[in-house]
Design an enzyme around this catalytic site. Structure first.
Site, PDB file in Angstrom:
ATOM      1  N   SER A 246       0.845  -1.188   0.000  1.00  0.00           N
ATOM      2  CA  SER A 246       0.000   0.000   0.000  1.00  0.00           C
ATOM      3  C   SER A 246       0.878   1.236   0.000  1.00  0.00           C
ATOM      4  O   SER A 246       2.019   1.219   0.484  1.00  0.00           O
ATOM      5  CB  SER A 246      -0.897   0.011   1.246  1.00  0.00           C
TER       6      SER A 246
ATOM      7  N   TYR B  23      -1.808  -0.595  10.274  1.00  0.00           N
ATOM      8  CA  TYR B  23      -1.952  -1.010   8.870  1.00  0.00           C
ATOM      9  C   TYR B  23      -0.727  -0.603   8.058  1.00  0.00           C
ATOM     10  O   TYR B  23      -0.173  -1.413   7.301  1.00  0.00           O
ATOM     11  CB  TYR B  23      -3.211  -0.374   8.299  1.00  0.00           C
TER      12      TYR B  23
END
Length: 250
Positions: A142, A156
């Protein structure tokens, strides 16, 4: 048909980015094992769309943080398509929730790491013994792994940074076997992820700040995955490739 005759496993392959990846790989000729866990209807819909378009695929339910389920995914793929696996795409993962460090406890932090890092480790360890020279692994990291993510996304972002590092390390480890390992770092992609965790105002602001002035589409990520899985990318390994419309340039 750049993947004709190849066998692919897509973890988290039933919806959003995973769905687009599964459909694109099948459209390029691969036989695809679509892994899913909670979204049976979406996975079955993905399977139907692939079959209606003339592709070949199966659905296999399983929790990619569970060794038994991971092993079953590999076994059912082999039963359906043969022993070798040519492509592994590790999509399974998620944010879970936005929490500051004051709000999160150890159990939450571990859950996020297990969902994103441990799942990638388990699937890769299970599949690599069945890969031959010319095979490809693509991990979904990501943009958060590069820039720390948005508010409340520290766990995350950390997990996705770990995925990026694993990809580099495995590129070195598996390179002598002729297995390539790369990861993608998507930015703001129009998926249920952002429908759930990002406010509309934030999404509009991010799109406005992006050089291409829009969010990305899941199929645009699928297109890049198919390229990295193909022989056209035969000398590319260890990449953490940005797919973000120019929002973050590494």
């Amino acid at each position: 048909m750049k993947l004709k005759g190849k066998v692919a496993i897509v973890t988290g392959g039933g919806r959003d980015i995973g769905k687009s990846v599964s459909k694109k790989l099948a459209a390029e000729g691969a036989k695809v094992a679509i892994n899913y866990f909670n979204n049976t209807g979406q996975a079955e819909a993905t399977l139907s769309e692939i079959q209606e378009a003339g592709g070949t695929a199966i659905c296999v339910r399983g929790d990619m943080t569970n060794q038994v389920d991971v092993d079953r995914l590999v076994s059912e793929t082999q039963q359906a398509f043969g022993h070798n696996v040519d492509v592994l795409v590790n999509v399974a993962g998620g944010l879970v929730a936005r929490k500051t460090i004051e709000e999160m406890d150890e159990a939450f932090f571990n859950k996020v790491m297990r969902l994103n890092v441990h799942s990638t480790f388990l699937a890769t360890k299970a599949v690599v013994p069945h890969m031959k020279e010319g095979s490809s692994i693509i991990n979904l990291a990501s943009q958060a792994g590069r820039d720390g993510g948005g508010p409340g996304a520290s766990a995350y972002a950390t997990s996705k940074g770990a995925v990026m590092t694993l990809s580099r390390a495995w590129a070195k480890e598996f390179g002598p076997k002729g297995i390539r390992v790369n990861s993608l770092c998507p930015g703001m992609i129009a998926t249920s992820f952002h429908d759930t965790f990002s406010k509309d105002e934030v999404r509009k602001n991010v799109a406005a700040a992006t050089p291409l002035r829009r969010e990305g589409h899941p199929q645009e990520v699928g297109d890049v995955v198919a390229y990295l899985a193909s022989d056209e990318a035969s000398f590319l390994t260890g990449l953490n490739m940005d797919v973000n419309g120019g929002l973050f340039m590494s």
